[in-house]
Scaffold this active site. Structure first.
Site, PDB file in Angstrom:
ATOM      1  N   ASP A   1      32.754  41.635  35.162  1.00 25.04           N
ATOM      2  CA  ASP A   1      33.731  41.275  36.171  1.00 25.04           C
ATOM      3  C   ASP A   1      33.760  41.439  36.887  1.00 25.04           C
ATOM      4  O   ASP A   1      34.727  40.182  37.822  1.00 25.04           O
ATOM      5  CB  ASP A   1      34.825  41.617  35.128  1.00 25.04           C
ATOM      6  CG  ASP A   1      35.171  41.107  33.360  1.00 25.04           C
ATOM      7  OD1 ASP A   1      35.180  40.555  32.853  1.00 25.04           O
ATOM      8  OD2 ASP A   1      36.271  42.344  32.844  1.00 25.04           O
TER       9      ASP A   1
HETATM   10  C1  GLC Z   1      39.034  44.450  36.991  1.00 28.64           C
HETATM   11  C2  GLC Z   1      37.939  45.797  37.096  1.00 28.64           C
HETATM   12  C3  GLC Z   1      36.526  45.677  36.139  1.00 28.64           C
HETATM   13  C4  GLC Z   1      37.459  45.305  34.116  1.00 28.64           C
HETATM   14  C5  GLC Z   1      38.563  44.019  35.394  1.00 28.64           C
HETATM   15  C6  GLC Z   1      39.148  43.747  33.773  1.00 28.64           C
HETATM   16  O1  GLC Z   1      37.828  43.521  37.231  1.00 28.64           O
HETATM   17  O2  GLC Z   1      37.350  45.988  38.260  1.00 28.64           O
HETATM   18  O3  GLC Z   1      36.101  46.976  35.632  1.00 28.64           O
HETATM   19  O4  GLC Z   1      36.700  44.989  33.643  1.00 28.64           O
HETATM   20  O5  GLC Z   1      39.682  44.139  35.908  1.00 28.64           O
HETATM   21  O6  GLC Z   1      40.097  42.052  33.419  1.00 28.64           O
HETATM   22  C1  GLC Z   2      35.706  46.077  32.100  1.00 27.43           C
HETATM   23  C2  GLC Z   2      36.195  45.258  30.856  1.00 27.43           C
HETATM   24  C3  GLC Z   2      34.424  44.380  30.873  1.00 27.43           C
HETATM   25  C4  GLC Z   2      33.741  44.884  31.352  1.00 27.43           C
HETATM   26  C5  GLC Z   2      33.478  45.677  32.307  1.00 27.43           C
HETATM   27  C6  GLC Z   2      32.308  45.964  33.300  1.00 27.43           C
HETATM   28  O1  GLC Z   2      35.123  47.348  30.660  1.00 27.43           O
HETATM   29  O2  GLC Z   2      37.044  45.352  29.942  1.00 27.43           O
HETATM   30  O3  GLC Z   2      35.243  43.265  29.326  1.00 27.43           O
HETATM   31  O4  GLC Z   2      32.675  44.324  30.328  1.00 27.43           O
HETATM   32  O5  GLC Z   2      34.865  46.357  32.099  1.00 27.43           O
HETATM   33  O6  GLC Z   2      32.850  44.817  34.364  1.00 27.43           O
END
Ligand code: GLC
Ligand code: GLC
Length: 811
Positions: A483
């Site tokens: 993400d």
């Molecule tokens: C933020 C967090 C990430 C998470 C995301 C969810 O980017 O750093 O870990 O997966 O939010 O939308």
């Molecule tokens: C968080 C989010 C997931 C994402 C991950 C890596 O766990 O929930 O959707 O893949 O972060 O960014």
């Protein structure tokens, strides 16, 4: 250092000091009413939706931590204490907390008085039950005062914590005998209320927080407890609470039990009132009657324990390694059920007000619970698929109450579509229910656009292969699994999203990770087509998969490992030429799991690079070297300080991909080593470093570049739960449901000479004994099923109800 121990006999984690490094919590409830409960009785409760139907209040990020919850105050002469130590923090003579499957028991002793506080949510009912047993273990008679206390939330947790000008005037309660009703907004737009009750008439009560706590008292020093007792206050606005007082006189050796409940009641519109302004309590009274005595309480607790026994009986391993057994048989599966119930909504790190259900998160979570609750997995798949768009892309999140795609977050995360294939095929492999593919499922929640589920999967596959970039790799979109790798976004100002979509013209970012996913799940799609007799479609899919494999080995290969991506300018991300972020874990795991480079040694090389460059004693970090400056073209990943979260933290979710990848190549010792490093039961001894619960996985452990290397954060709600269960149950222990049958293909450490797994699968029970006398780690040399030798290592499904005896010898 340990702060407790596993009681495997009772499937409990027993905490022996209230001063755990962080609150260590448990989840109560598995249907509609839930409570989070910490080892000191902190926590909160809600009905279905932690934001919109919050029953009790909780203050995150507070100091001291965790002082709101389900507390009981004991006044014994001048001493005031809580069995769970918090919030008064009087030093107990004895303390113990047992977190079990769906229940928590907290015991405390002080000055010869022993108090046991048991909490759970009964199956099939919307209440939290609490039994408090007070016993006098001393030589003298004791005159005690016992005060249970909860603070109500005015339902919408977000509004409750921000809209004070309104909320300080809306609170309303009713008091009726031993019950306190919280009915804020019931008069106008709500038809639900909460009720706190006791099984006997109290000697006093308060419903105004100010009266009970004092304006400047607070949970650690409630005025009513420390001075004369409850005042009989009736809350008008401000903060409605339920506090009661019970005066107990106990002879030496005597004990009393009090039963309390915190219930949620909905009334039909035309049955809301008993009289003007008086709520209809019929349903609440029926609820109280269901738990009127200790026998009813015990019966409900037994039903709960049977329920858990049933769920956990679908996969049971006996390996001779107690840590492995307890994680596989109990805690890992338990956490998978919690992620089923909560997704990423409510934990001690997720406020319950933020995210909806993630498309990719939910599809992956499913991999971890489908064997326990296949019917509910089925329902979940159909809900998720309904948020897909007609072109095969998908809403990134949906709201659990409405099941509608979330417009604020929108679409464009290009790994999402393929996860639907992963989840659905895991469900079919588990159940053999190909019929799910015929279910008509809307696109974009629009019934008029409904098509069979099979068509949804086809569009997932087609979406990926028709959205390719200049190198022929899949387009990343707003972010792939990671993400925080926002390659098309250029977020420069505070408050600006990292996940806006990037330039619409010119080169756009491509993902090697999605390419790996496409090869892995595209092959699964091809096998599904073949199983359905759609030979031509299968062959066509295979051609696309082959092509993608070739592209990955070309543009996706860096020389010693798989690259991560190409950014919006066509620059390599995750390659030798990068100064920071040269190698990432995700494509190594996904591409090798997909079998890319298996024949020509590149898969081996990629995993070797992981070992050499990303390994640490606490797990594998996400990338190296960490980003030390902000890279506008990469986004959020470079906004975290080095070693945290996606910026070179040990992001536990993708460690099991390496476990699966190592197992794919037959490296049993290494697969197990990677498994063990992030597995909480093996970290119990270093709880002072790890800090989160030693019975569940956390999302992230600080990496070697962080000053707090080894410290975990964000426990419970993480895709790590599902993926580690897949890696240990299917890759290491090697019992793998597939479309065609149950594949037996373990890849074990060389010192694991034999083990047994009892696996419920498609209505039959398989008792599988595996031995590896020469420590070969992988490769089934001989497979005997019910006395007969079987060619290959895939057992076709046996009739429902049968018990099938399987022995496998590796070598
Ligand atoms: C933020 C967090 C990430 C998470 C995301 C969810 O980017 O750093 O870990 O997966 O939010 O939308
Ligand atoms: C968080 C989010 C997931 C994402 C991950 C890596 O766990 O929930 O959707 O893949 O972060 O960014």
């Amino acid at each position: 250092m340990k702060f407790g121990y596993f009681d495997d006999e009772r499937s409990e984690y027993v905490i022996t000091t209230p001063r755990t490094p962080l609150p260590w919590i448990n989840y109560l409830g598995s249907e509609d009413l839930f409570a989070l409960c910490s080892n000191t009785a902190g926590g909160y409760s809600f009905y279905r939706d932690a934001r919109l139907r919050r029953i009790t209040r909780y203050r995150y990020n507070n100091s001291p931590l965790d002082s709101d919850g389900f507390h009981v105050y004991i006044r014994d002469g001048d001493t005031v204490w809580n069995p769970g130590w918090q919030p008064v923090q009087t030093e107990p003579d004895f303390y113990r907390c047992r977190h079990g499957l769906g229940y928590t028991v907290i015991e405390g002793k002080k000055n010869g008085v022993a108090v046991r506080q048991e909490l759970f949510v009964p199956k099939g009912d919307n209440c939290l039950l609490m039994r408090v047993r007070v016993s006098n273990e001393g030589a003298d008679e004791k005159a005690l005062k016992v005060f249970p206390y909860v603070e109500f939330c005015l339902w919408d947790a977000m509004d409750d914590s921000s809209n004070f000008q309104r909320n300080f005037s809306t609170g309303e309660v009713e008091i009726d005998g031993a019950a306190i009703y919280h009915k804020t907004e019931y008069r106008e737009r709500r038809n639900h209320y909460a009720v706190f009750w006791a099984d006997r008439q109290p000697d006093g009560f308060d419903t105004s927080r100010e009266a009970f706590m004092g304006v400047y008292g607070g949970p650690a020093r409630p005025e009513a407890v420390f001075s004369g007792g409850c005042t009989g206050s009736v809350a008008h606005g401000w903060q409605p609470v339920a506090a009661q007082q019970f005066n107990l006189t106990l002879a030496p050796g005597a004990a009393e039990e009090l039963i309390f409940g915190l219930g949620y009641i909905e009334n039909p519109q035309d049955e809301k009132w008993e009289a003007l302004g008086v709520i209809n309590k019929t349903r609440a009274k029926a609820m109280m009657a269901r738990y009127a005595d200790g026998a009813a309480f015990d019966a409900a607790l037994r039903t709960l324990s049977e329920h858990w026994k049933g769920l956990l009986s679908s996969y049971r391993a006996s390996t001779g390694d107690e840590k492995l057994d307890r994680m596989v048989n109990v805690w890992n599966q338990y956490q998978c059920m919690v992620t089923f119930n909560m997704s990423r909504s409510a934990s001690y790190f997720e406020s319950g007000m933020g995210r909806g259900m993630g498309f990719r998160d939910s599809c992956q979570d499913l991999l971890g619970f489908v064997h326990m609750i296949p019917e509910r997995a089925r329902e979940r798949i159909l809900d998720i698929a309904a948020t897909q768009f007609p072109d095969g892309s998908a809403y990134h999140q949906y709201q659990p109450l409405t099941k509608k795609g979330n417009l604020d977050v929108g679409s464009g995360f290009n790994d999402d579509p393929l996860w639907l294939i992963a989840g659905t095929c895991a469900y079919i492999a588990e159940t053999g229910d190909f019929g799910i593919l015929d279910e008509l499922v809307p696109f974009d929640n629009d019934e008029s656009l409904a098509e069979p589920l099979l068509e949804h999967l086809r569009r997932s596959f087609n979406y990926t292969r028709t959205h390719l970039g200049p190198h022929g790799l899949p387009l990343t979109g707003r972010a792939d699994w990671n993400d925080c790798l926002n390659l098309n976004c250029f977020s420069e100002h505070p408050g600006e999203s990292f996940q806006i979509t990037g330039p619409s013209e010119g080169p756009v970012a491509e993902s090697v990770f999605i390419a790996g996913m496409f090869v892995k799940y595209g092959s699964v799609w091809a096998r599904l087509c073949r199983a359905l007799g759609r030979e031509e479609e299968a062959a066509d899919a295979e051609r696309s998969v082959e092509k993608m494999t070739a592209v990955t080995l070309d543009a996706g290969w860096d020389g010693e490992w798989f690259r991560r991506a190409y950014d919006a300018f066509g620059h390599v991300v995750g390659g030798k030429e990068c100064e920071e972020g040269q190698i990432f874990i995700e494509p190594q795991g996904m591409c090798v799991m997909a079998g890319i480079g298996k024949e020509d040694g590149r898969a081996e090389l990629a995993l070797k690079s992981v070992r050499e460059r990303l390994d640490t004693e606490y797990g594998i970090v996400l990338q190296q070297p960490p980003y030390r400056r902000y890279h506008l073209e990469l986004g959020e990943i470079s906004s975290y300080p080095p070693g945290y979260k996606e910026n070179a933290g040990i992001f536990c979710h993708n460690n099991p991909w390496i476990v699966c990848a190592e197992a794919e190549l037959g490296h049993g010792d290494r697969a197990f080593e990677v498994y063990r490093r992030t597995c909480p039961a093996y970290l119990e001894d270093i709880s002072e470093i790890h800090r989160t619960e030693p019975y569940v996985y956390s999302q992230m452990v600080a990496g070697k570049d962080a000053p707090t290397f080894g410290e975990a954060k964000n426990s419970w709600l993480t895709g790590t739960a599902a993926w580690t269960f897949v890696s240990v149950s299917q890759a290491i222990l090697g019992i793998k449901p597939e479309l065609e049958g149950l594949r037996i293909d373990p890849c074990v450490p060389s010192d694991l000479k034999s083990f047994t797994v009892t696996r419920r699968w498609r209505g039959a029970v398989y008792v599988i004994t595996v031995s590896d006398p020469e420590g070969r780690q992988k490769g089934v040399r001989e497979l005997i099923v019910d006395g007969e030798r079987l060619e290959g290592n895939v057992i076709p499904a046996r009739p429902e109800g049968s018990v099938v005896k399987v022995t496998a010898v590796l070598g």
